[in-house]
Design a protein around this motif. Structure first.
Motif, PDB file in Angstrom:
ATOM      1  N   SER A 177     -32.356  15.099  39.384  1.00  0.00           N
ATOM      2  CA  SER A 177     -31.074  14.702  40.316  1.00  0.00           C
ATOM      3  C   SER A 177     -29.817  15.665  39.950  1.00  0.00           C
ATOM      4  N   VAL A 178     -28.991  15.682  40.900  1.00  0.00           N
ATOM      5  CA  VAL A 178     -27.693  16.539  40.563  1.00  0.00           C
ATOM      6  C   VAL A 178     -26.787  15.712  39.822  1.00  0.00           C
ATOM      7  N   THR A 179     -26.189  16.234  38.740  1.00  0.00           N
ATOM      8  CA  THR A 179     -25.211  15.626  37.757  1.00  0.00           C
ATOM      9  C   THR A 179     -23.817  15.975  38.289  1.00  0.00           C
ATOM     10  N   GLU A 180     -23.649  17.295  38.425  1.00  0.00           N
ATOM     11  CA  GLU A 180     -22.342  17.644  38.672  1.00  0.00           C
ATOM     12  C   GLU A 180     -22.140  19.300  39.042  1.00  0.00           C
ATOM     13  N   GLY A 181     -21.003  19.487  39.478  1.00  0.00           N
ATOM     14  CA  GLY A 181     -20.717  21.156  39.715  1.00  0.00           C
ATOM     15  C   GLY A 181     -20.325  21.426  38.300  1.00  0.00           C
ATOM     16  N   THR A 182     -19.970  23.049  38.190  1.00  0.00           N
ATOM     17  CA  THR A 182     -19.696  23.588  36.994  1.00  0.00           C
ATOM     18  C   THR A 182     -18.428  23.082  36.540  1.00  0.00           C
ATOM     19  N   SER A 183     -17.511  22.627  37.448  1.00  0.00           N
ATOM     20  CA  SER A 183     -16.117  22.061  37.199  1.00  0.00           C
ATOM     21  C   SER A 183     -15.468  21.155  38.279  1.00  0.00           C
ATOM     22  N   ASN A 184     -16.425  20.275  38.620  1.00  0.00           N
ATOM     23  CA  ASN A 184     -16.206  19.419  39.642  1.00  0.00           C
ATOM     24  C   ASN A 184     -17.082  18.351  39.911  1.00  0.00           C
ATOM     25  N   ASN A 185     -16.928  17.127  40.828  1.00  0.00           N
ATOM     26  CA  ASN A 185     -18.112  16.033  40.976  1.00  0.00           C
ATOM     27  C   ASN A 185     -18.610  16.434  42.343  1.00  0.00           C
ATOM     28  N   ALA A 186     -19.577  16.127  42.478  1.00  0.00           N
ATOM     29  CA  ALA A 186     -20.463  16.633  43.616  1.00  0.00           C
ATOM     30  C   ALA A 186     -20.713  15.199  44.473  1.00  0.00           C
ATOM     31  N   TYR A 187     -20.874  15.686  45.827  1.00  0.00           N
ATOM     32  CA  TYR A 187     -21.071  14.565  46.829  1.00  0.00           C
ATOM     33  C   TYR A 187     -21.910  14.939  48.156  1.00  0.00           C
ATOM     34  N   ILE A 188     -22.469  14.046  48.651  1.00  0.00           N
ATOM     35  CA  ILE A 188     -23.090  14.213  49.896  1.00  0.00           C
ATOM     36  C   ILE A 188     -22.696  13.071  50.846  1.00  0.00           C
ATOM     37  N   VAL A 189     -22.811  13.475  52.156  1.00  0.00           N
ATOM     38  CA  VAL A 189     -22.581  12.484  53.302  1.00  0.00           C
ATOM     39  C   VAL A 189     -23.913  12.528  54.245  1.00  0.00           C
ATOM     40  N   ASP A 191     -25.543   9.865  57.195  1.00  0.00           N
ATOM     41  CA  ASP A 191     -25.379   8.875  58.272  1.00  0.00           C
ATOM     42  C   ASP A 191     -23.918   7.862  57.853  1.00  0.00           C
ATOM     43  N   GLY A 192     -22.969   8.726  57.604  1.00  0.00           N
ATOM     44  CA  GLY A 192     -21.635   7.907  57.487  1.00  0.00           C
ATOM     45  C   GLY A 192     -21.357   7.497  55.988  1.00  0.00           C
ATOM     46  N   VAL A 193     -22.527   7.578  55.142  1.00  0.00           N
ATOM     47  CA  VAL A 193     -22.392   7.108  53.792  1.00  0.00           C
ATOM     48  C   VAL A 193     -21.877   8.289  53.053  1.00  0.00           C
ATOM     49  N   ILE A 194     -21.046   8.175  52.117  1.00  0.00           N
ATOM     50  CA  ILE A 194     -20.394   9.062  50.776  1.00  0.00           C
ATOM     51  C   ILE A 194     -21.392   8.512  49.658  1.00  0.00           C
ATOM     52  N   ILE A 195     -22.212   9.459  49.233  1.00  0.00           N
ATOM     53  CA  ILE A 195     -23.062   9.372  48.230  1.00  0.00           C
ATOM     54  C   ILE A 195     -22.424  10.313  46.969  1.00  0.00           C
ATOM     55  N   THR A 196     -22.131   9.749  45.860  1.00  0.00           N
ATOM     56  CA  THR A 196     -21.944  10.527  44.669  1.00  0.00           C
ATOM     57  C   THR A 196     -22.611   9.801  43.284  1.00  0.00           C
ATOM     58  N   ARG A 197     -22.823  10.678  42.433  1.00  0.00           N
ATOM     59  CA  ARG A 197     -23.611  10.022  41.083  1.00  0.00           C
ATOM     60  C   ARG A 197     -22.632   9.029  40.489  1.00  0.00           C
ATOM     61  N   HIS A 198     -23.251   7.967  40.041  1.00  0.00           N
ATOM     62  CA  HIS A 198     -22.791   7.042  39.074  1.00  0.00           C
ATOM     63  C   HIS A 198     -22.192   7.408  37.859  1.00  0.00           C
ATOM     64  N   LEU A 199     -21.304   6.835  37.670  1.00  0.00           N
ATOM     65  CA  LEU A 199     -20.615   7.197  36.357  1.00  0.00           C
ATOM     66  C   LEU A 199     -21.493   6.848  35.116  1.00  0.00           C
ATOM     67  N   MET A 221     -14.446   3.497  54.779  1.00  0.00           N
ATOM     68  CA  MET A 221     -15.616   4.442  54.678  1.00  0.00           C
ATOM     69  C   MET A 221     -16.751   3.838  53.643  1.00  0.00           C
ATOM     70  N   LYS A 222     -17.877   4.025  54.030  1.00  0.00           N
ATOM     71  CA  LYS A 222     -19.065   3.504  52.929  1.00  0.00           C
ATOM     72  C   LYS A 222     -19.031   4.650  51.824  1.00  0.00           C
ATOM     73  N   VAL A 223     -19.165   3.937  50.710  1.00  0.00           N
ATOM     74  CA  VAL A 223     -19.485   4.775  49.463  1.00  0.00           C
ATOM     75  C   VAL A 223     -20.547   4.081  48.503  1.00  0.00           C
ATOM     76  N   GLU A 238     -23.161  16.215  55.486  1.00  0.00           N
ATOM     77  CA  GLU A 238     -22.236  16.889  54.919  1.00  0.00           C
ATOM     78  C   GLU A 238     -22.265  17.087  53.466  1.00  0.00           C
ATOM     79  N   ALA A 239     -21.480  17.952  52.650  1.00  0.00           N
ATOM     80  CA  ALA A 239     -21.487  17.636  51.077  1.00  0.00           C
ATOM     81  C   ALA A 239     -20.106  18.166  50.942  1.00  0.00           C
ATOM     82  N   PHE A 240     -19.732  18.022  49.706  1.00  0.00           N
ATOM     83  CA  PHE A 240     -18.290  18.487  49.156  1.00  0.00           C
ATOM     84  C   PHE A 240     -18.173  18.123  47.650  1.00  0.00           C
ATOM     85  N   VAL A 241     -17.239  18.754  46.956  1.00  0.00           N
ATOM     86  CA  VAL A 241     -16.712  18.492  45.704  1.00  0.00           C
ATOM     87  C   VAL A 241     -15.481  18.214  45.488  1.00  0.00           C
TER      88      VAL A 241
END
Length: 284
Positions: A177-189, A191-199, A221-223, A238-241
């Motif tokens: 599983s993806v943890t995070e970027g080298t200096s950022n938090n990682a996300y994907i989108v 079907d309209g849901v924003i998904i990011t790793r739990h703390l 927005m759904k998270v 989509e994806a973003f940091v």
């Protein structure tokens, strides 16, 4: 013209700044840091950074170098003295100088260093219109990534791996599983849901992450906070940091595979717009 920096109670020219060779930040990476964004000459989410700094210090049984009120004044003074309109204020606290020993020194006085980085055009970065390309790498960092320490060698190596591959950054992967970027938090989108790793101990509790998720929920927005894989990310819409220096930055390619249309998506663009607007209103 030289920057004015802050070192242990003094504002000095950067060329005159000095720290002991026995400082444990230098010898042991025994220190923590924060980076606060400056927009329009004001500090973005200072309170969030101050609270996380306190948590990091507590987790390492490290004394604070000064109060939050004093820290705020130092930040403001550095921004003023260096005429920073857009940029960053970097803060580092170490356990202090002591003879080299693995055991914590009992009476060391914490070292406190701050400096500014002038970054004109930070909010209007062309990269936000183009998007980033990332690669995946194994996450082999220590297990307490929730503490914002100065141990940044592997993230630096990851950034260089990405550059060698002709990309902008790397997403780290542990147990599939993806943890995070080298200096950022990682996300994907998807079907309209924003998904990011739990703390948890596996990732840093990003200050920008917290604000962006709050704004996303306020915008209806759904998270979903959960783990996701690289293949799931490649199949996302989509994806973003997020980070203090990039705000919300779209990711358009992962390991050579285009994400969605391969272009910057509407969710990331809208979140970036909301974030910048709201944080400018709340800046101090």
């Amino acid at each position: 013209m030289e920057r004015i920096v802050y070192v242990n109670g003094e504002y000095v020219n950067e060329s005159d700044a000095k720290i002991s060779i026995f400082d444990r930040g230098f010898l042991m990476a025994d220190g923590v840091y924060e980076v606060t964004t400056v927009l329009d000459g004001k500090l973005i989410d200072f309170d969030g950074h101050a609270k996380r700094l306190t948590r990091s210090l507590n987790e390492l049984d490290m004394k604070p170098a000064c109060t939050d009120e004093e820290l705020l004044e130092i930040h403001r003074e550095l921004v003023k003295r260096n005429n920073v309109e857009e940029g960053m204020v970097y803060l580092q606290v170490t356990r202090g100088a002591a003879d080299r020993d693995f055991a914590y020194p009992k009476d060391a006085k914490p070292s406190l260093v701050l400096f500014t980085q002038d970054k004109p055009g930070l909010a209007n970065s062309p990269a936000a219109q183009i998007g980033m390309k990332v690669i995946s790498i194994d996450d082999i960092r220590w297990g307490r990534r929730d503490i914002k320490t100065v141990q940044l060698l592997y993230p630096s190596m990851g950034k260089m791996m990405a550059k060698a591959a002709g990309c902008d950054d790397a997403w780290m992967v542990e147990d599939g599983s993806v943890t995070e970027g080298t200096s950022n938090n990682a996300y994907i989108v998807k079907d309209g849901v924003i998904i990011t790793r739990h703390l948890g101990n596996e990732i840093l509790s990003g200050i920008t992450r917290a604000a962006v998720l709050r704004f996303a929920k306020e915008a209806q927005m759904k998270v979903e906070e959960r783990s996701f894989t690289i293949s799931e990310a490649q199949d996302a819409d989509e994806a973003f940091v997020t980070s203090a220096s990039t705000f919300v930055m779209p990711v358009v390619e992962i390991d050579g595979t285009a994400v969605g249309t391969g272009n910057v998506g509407p969710v990331a663009s809208r979140l970036r717009e909301i974030y910048l607007d709201e944080m400018r209103k709340a800046a101090i």
